[in-house]
Design an enzyme around this catalytic site. Structure first.
Site, short mmCIF file in Angstrom:
data_model
loop_
_atom_site.label_atom_id
_atom_site.label_comp_id
_atom_site.label_asym_id
_atom_site.label_seq_id
_atom_site.Cartn_x
_atom_site.Cartn_y
_atom_site.Cartn_z
N HIS A 325 0.81 -1.21 0.00
CA HIS A 325 0.00 0.00 0.00
C HIS A 325 0.84 1.27 0.00
CE1 HIS A 325 -3.33 -2.71 1.15
NE2 HIS A 325 -4.10 -1.77 0.63
N GLY A 326 2.02 1.23 0.53
CA GLY A 326 2.81 2.46 0.56
C GLY A 326 4.18 2.25 1.17
#
Length: 499
Positions: A325-326
């Site tokens: 996700h990041g």
């Protein structure tokens, strides 16, 4: 170029009109060209789009070569590993280079690492996370189940760059895409379902997610300045926002696919009506959850390597999901948090026979659903935090940030005179923490959140009830247009576009 933008509406209208006017054998070629154009114009600039499209084509060619070798050579495992490493390195360089550099700086404090971001400028290619996972899945599936005809290069490229799912998913497997080929004729039922999905997506995104985003953004930007009630409401607000934003855009993506005749996999199934964390992740971002299960959890051994290894595999899998996700410590914390929860649930099931499925008691089921929603909302703080420092401020502030926290701290340290002096100029209680503005929007958004969860849990019944009632679709469409015109605020960026 989001699905709720005017630019996309113009693009889609032109492509859709031409697509169905063409002979059937030409439609796939036209859709491939349209997807390539979409990739270029959806990037931050046309120049960046052209550059990254060239890079994208090179990566796809290498992946297709690996796929072809997996299906035809005597050493398919070597080529499968090559494809997985190629995509992991490509994704890792563009998405995690700066993060790895930051970790090295945090560990060594060597000045060079602090200068690297100013020396080397790296932009993130459009949809690199989504297409990398799709091509990894294609390679592994080709190795595990070498069945059917070998996919041609043009077909493979069409699958990877299919524009309705390019930005926000769902993450497709080859079977999800190619099962539609040969069934792409105009269909009234598909158009009606597509239209309902578009209406649903627009309402979720524009009338629920975006207004909530404006309310909670100041709190997440400066959590130390807000009281603990505001911090709690911001967490619940972001849980609502991320669901409505992502599921809304996924609804629109599936709707666009249906307009072109493609049945795309569902990505959400009333996830926050789940009585356990395990069920939540079987109903939230389902195509990613099942991807992590099939290509991370199972290869690690799943639940077949013993009790403690199963717990470790769950934690590793969810942490990998967090990192996907990041590139930040906050996403590692988020993934680890959910891995521990899933492992603990598994422990309760195995050791104490705890039933993590729906209970026969409606009251118990309701309480469990609310508890899981609270767990999810707390994790929203980790997911949404702008930095690790602000994440800790927010978490600690849930307990410490009473409205008069600063004032009480000064009094306890013997510095009450500072507050008294400043109050002569600013008025009484100068150190009272701020409160969230427009709290009522959180309440409205929660009602909408509940309604759409109920709709998802009853969608088959509602579609059956609405079949043949064309007037109902028209009424919903007109009502949505008026509601957006009267009530929508500035549309924010898609949360998952950054991934």
């Amino acid at each position: 170029m989001l699905y709720n933008s005017i630019l996309f509406f113009v693009f889609f209208s032109v492509i859709y009109s031409i697509y169905w006017l063409l002979p059937e054998k030409r439609r796939s070629d036209f859709l491939l060209i349209s997807s390539a154009i979409f990739y270029v114009i959806a990037s931050s600039t046309i120049l960046n789009g052209l550059y990254f499209f060239f890079h994208f084509l090179i990566i796809v060619l290498f992946n297709y070569f690996a796929y072809f070798k997996i299906r035809t050579s005597a050493k398919p495992k070597v080529w499968m590993i090559f494809a997985v490493l190629l995509n992991a390195i490509n994704l890792g360089f563009f998405k995690y280079f700066y993060f790895m550099n930051r970790i090295l700086f945090d560990l060594t404090k060597y000045p060079f690492f602090d200068e690297v971001p100013r020396i080397l400028q790296i932009s993130l290619p459009l949809a690199v996370s989504f297409y990398s996972f799709q091509m990894i899945a294609a390679a592994v599936d080709a190795y595990r189940k070498p069945e059917g005809d070998v996919i041609g290069l043009k077909q493979y490229l069409s699958f990877v760059i299919f524009f309705p799912v390019l930005i926000v998913g769902p993450i497709l497997r080859t079977k999800d895409y190619f099962v539609n080929i040969g069934h792409l004729s105009p269909d009234k039922d598909k158009v009606i379902r597509a239209s309902y999905l578009m209406i649903s997506g627009l309402i979720k995104k524009l009338l629920i997610a975006d207004p909530v985003a404006g309310v909670i953004a100041p709190v997440f930007s400066n959590p130390g300045q807000y009281d603990n009630l505001s911090l709690v409401l911001a967490a619940f607000g972001y849980a609502i926002q991320v669901y409505c934003d992502f599921s809304g855009l996924t609804d629109m993506a599936r709707g666009v696919g249906l307009y072109f005749g493609f049945e795309l996999p569902e990505n959400f199934n009333a996830p926050l009506f789940s009585p356990s964390g395990r069920e939540l992740w079987q109903r939230w971002h389902m195509t990613l959850s099942f991807w992590l299960r099939d290509y991370i959890y199972f290869p690690l051994g799943g639940s077949k390597k013993g009790e403690w290894r199963t717990y470790l595999n769950l934690i590793i899998t969810m942490t990998v999901g967090g990192v996907w996700h990041g590139a930040d410590y906050t996403f590692i914390a988020w993934g680890f948090y959910w891995g521990v929860i899933l492992a603990f649930e598994r422990f309760l099931v195995g050791k104490f026979g705890w039933n993590d499925e729906d209970s026969k008691s409606k009251i118990l089921n309701f309480l469990r659903i609310q508890f899981v929603f609270c767990l999810f909302s707390f994790s929203a703080i980790l997911f949404r935090a702008n930095s690790a420092t602000k994440m800790l401020q927010h978490v600690v502030g849930l307990v410490t940030n009473t409205p008069n926290y600063l004032s009480a701290s000064l009094q306890s340290l013997g510095f009450g005179w500072i507050e008294n002096s400043i109050s002569l100029v600013t008025g009484p209680s100068p150190f009272i923490l701020e409160s969230m503005k427009n709290i009522e929007k959180i309440g409205y958004s929660y009602l909408g959140f509940i309604v759409f969860h109920w709709i998802q849990s009853r969608k088959d019944l509602l579609l059956k009830w609405g079949r043949g009632k064309d007037w109902l679709l028209v009424a919903c469409g007109v009502g949505t247009v008026f509601a957006i015109a009267l009530l929508s605020e500035d549309s924010g960026a898609c949360i998952y576009c950054q991934f």
